[in-house]
Enzyme design. Sequence first.
Site, PDB file in Angstrom:
ATOM      1  N   GLU A 156       0.918  -1.251  -0.151  1.00 27.92           N
ATOM      2  CA  GLU A 156      -0.586   0.222  -0.191  1.00 27.92           C
ATOM      3  C   GLU A 156       0.915   1.362   0.152  1.00 27.92           C
ATOM      4  O   GLU A 156       0.424   2.382   0.615  1.00 27.92           O
ATOM      5  CB  GLU A 156      -1.238  -0.274   1.019  1.00 27.92           C
ATOM      6  CG  GLU A 156      -2.030  -1.323   1.752  1.00 27.92           C
ATOM      7  CD  GLU A 156      -2.640  -0.836   1.863  1.00 27.92           C
ATOM      8  OE1 GLU A 156      -4.078  -1.234   2.408  1.00 27.92           O
ATOM      9  OE2 GLU A 156      -2.357  -0.436   3.372  1.00 27.92           O
ATOM     10  N   GLU A 234      -6.020  -7.026  -1.421  1.00 33.12           N
ATOM     11  CA  GLU A 234      -7.308  -7.494  -0.181  1.00 33.12           C
ATOM     12  C   GLU A 234      -8.834  -7.616  -0.372  1.00 33.12           C
ATOM     13  O   GLU A 234      -8.979  -5.700  -0.406  1.00 33.12           O
ATOM     14  CB  GLU A 234      -5.817  -6.799   1.052  1.00 33.12           C
ATOM     15  CG  GLU A 234      -5.625  -6.665   1.388  1.00 33.12           C
ATOM     16  CD  GLU A 234      -4.578  -5.755   2.533  1.00 33.12           C
ATOM     17  OE1 GLU A 234      -5.393  -4.783   3.215  1.00 33.12           O
ATOM     18  OE2 GLU A 234      -3.266  -5.855   2.904  1.00 33.12           O
TER      19      GLU A 234
END
Length: 581
Positions: A156, A234
């Site tokens: 991320e 995710e």
Amino acid sequence: MTFEIKDDFYLEGKPFKVISGSIHYFRVVPEYWRDRLEKLRLMGCNTVETYVPWNKHEPQEGVYDFTGGNDLRRFIKIAQEVGLYVILRPAPYICAEWEFGGLPYWLLQDPQMKLRFSYEPFMKKISNYFAQLFPQVTDLQITQGGPIILMQVENEYGSYANDKAYLRQIAQLMIDNGAEVPFVTSDGPWDDMLANGTLPDIALPTINCGSDIKKWVHTLREFHGEKKPLMVMEFWIGWFDAWGDDHHHTTSVEAATKELRDVLAEGSVNIYMFHGGTNFGFTAGANYYEKLAPDVTSYDYDALLTEWGDTTPKYEAFQKVISEYVDLPQFELSTKILKKAYGSVKAGERVTLFQTLDRLATPVHSAYPLPMEELNQGTGYIYYQSNLGGPRMIKDFRLISVMDRVNLFVNEQPLMTLYDQEIPEKQAFQLTAATNELGVLVENLGRVNYSVKMNHQHKGIKDGVIVNGAFQSEWDIYSLPMDNLDQIDFTGEYVAGQPSFTRFELKIAEVGDTFLALPGWGKGFVTINGFNLGRFWEVGPQKRLYVPAPVLNTGVNEIIVFESEGKVGETIEFSDQPDLG
């Protein structure tokens, strides 16, 4: 064997839909790894994903641990035995609601440290770590007959920075250390996150999200600009809890199932979390936006398996959807797990912290307070002691650059407790004794694991203590990582209202999973047979601590409860039922 990224994922030349679930080996006792992985396989998943926390494997710089609960290699090999492929996310940063996002605390010993940038000392420390980590896993890649099919570059990163030189250095370090499987990145699909965090020429961009899957997959498709595999790395099907939340977070089974159907219609998925597990010890991280939000000990996450490994209605609903794409395997679970209610246990010995302080730590004397990091301490508590002199009014008392929660004492008697934003506020109090000793007990509630606050995570007292307008000098400092409770002297005095240790004995004929409640207790942590179960706090929402059977012994079990607020009970209770709040 081969695993390739072209217009789709290809396994041995044939299109392959990755149907994965997240299990963090470091949040599950190793005796239960096989059970959780088998349940993932039985749901129809063909892959398991796990992060790798740098701070678990290199807790002190140059000291590496890949044994016991840190035996990543064993976890991956069990996954292969169960019939699962593996997505490995080796960091260096993982977020994951984990202490400091998986970064080791000792990085902060460099006052110029620039985390997650192409800062040469940071890159050197990552290089040293990768040189130890990758030999554990390189021969477990699919190219060498193992189950690892993908590795992630950073994590991320697009929500943190856009230093592409740094990302390329990480990717090159992985290659230099033997990574052969394809690379991915994962980022949120909002704003500039994909543009900031991706390396499309060397790593497949994937996205993280929990709703509006069709919309965000369309965003990813447009970002690719050509036909590439679409994957939600995710797929958030639940959420985590912070201390002080008014309830345990849950999500709708129906809504999550609809989103799963949507993502599988578009491409591949990794379900986050399939099984959340537990933030044992002091491993829970924290978030900080308007205020500090430290995570609870449970990482149940409202996942498909509960914190303690039971299947849920959401598991059954997901299994049904997955069965539309694959044939479900059938086999018997290999691990027998019992739940036991051992009832109430009465307190035994009890001693105040101050009476056994010198048994737990050798004080360091300094003209000024030192934070945990300068004393080679990562987690736990730290106690500062200094002589304030004779009786007078203290009109201006301030703690400068102190995190996260402070218990103040004068002559070992509680003065006040300060938390987060209260800590730097000016305080006033009266000193009445002929001599007055100030005590400052500071608790690290978990370093922030996400966003800009990560650069400012020194714990304890970093700058100093103001007493009537001037910095107080001459301190004795006690590091209390609380990893040596076998040294406690329980023959010392207990004083009501002070921080204390209480010892219990639980005698059992058969071990089983159980849930520990602490009625009437305030705040602290619990160890059983030397194993740190994690923090408790009366503010909730978590009310009981999960105790896995493998940490218990047939016969006598020693339980030690540390309580910091002077609020203790006379019993603790072991139930066969959880209570997440």
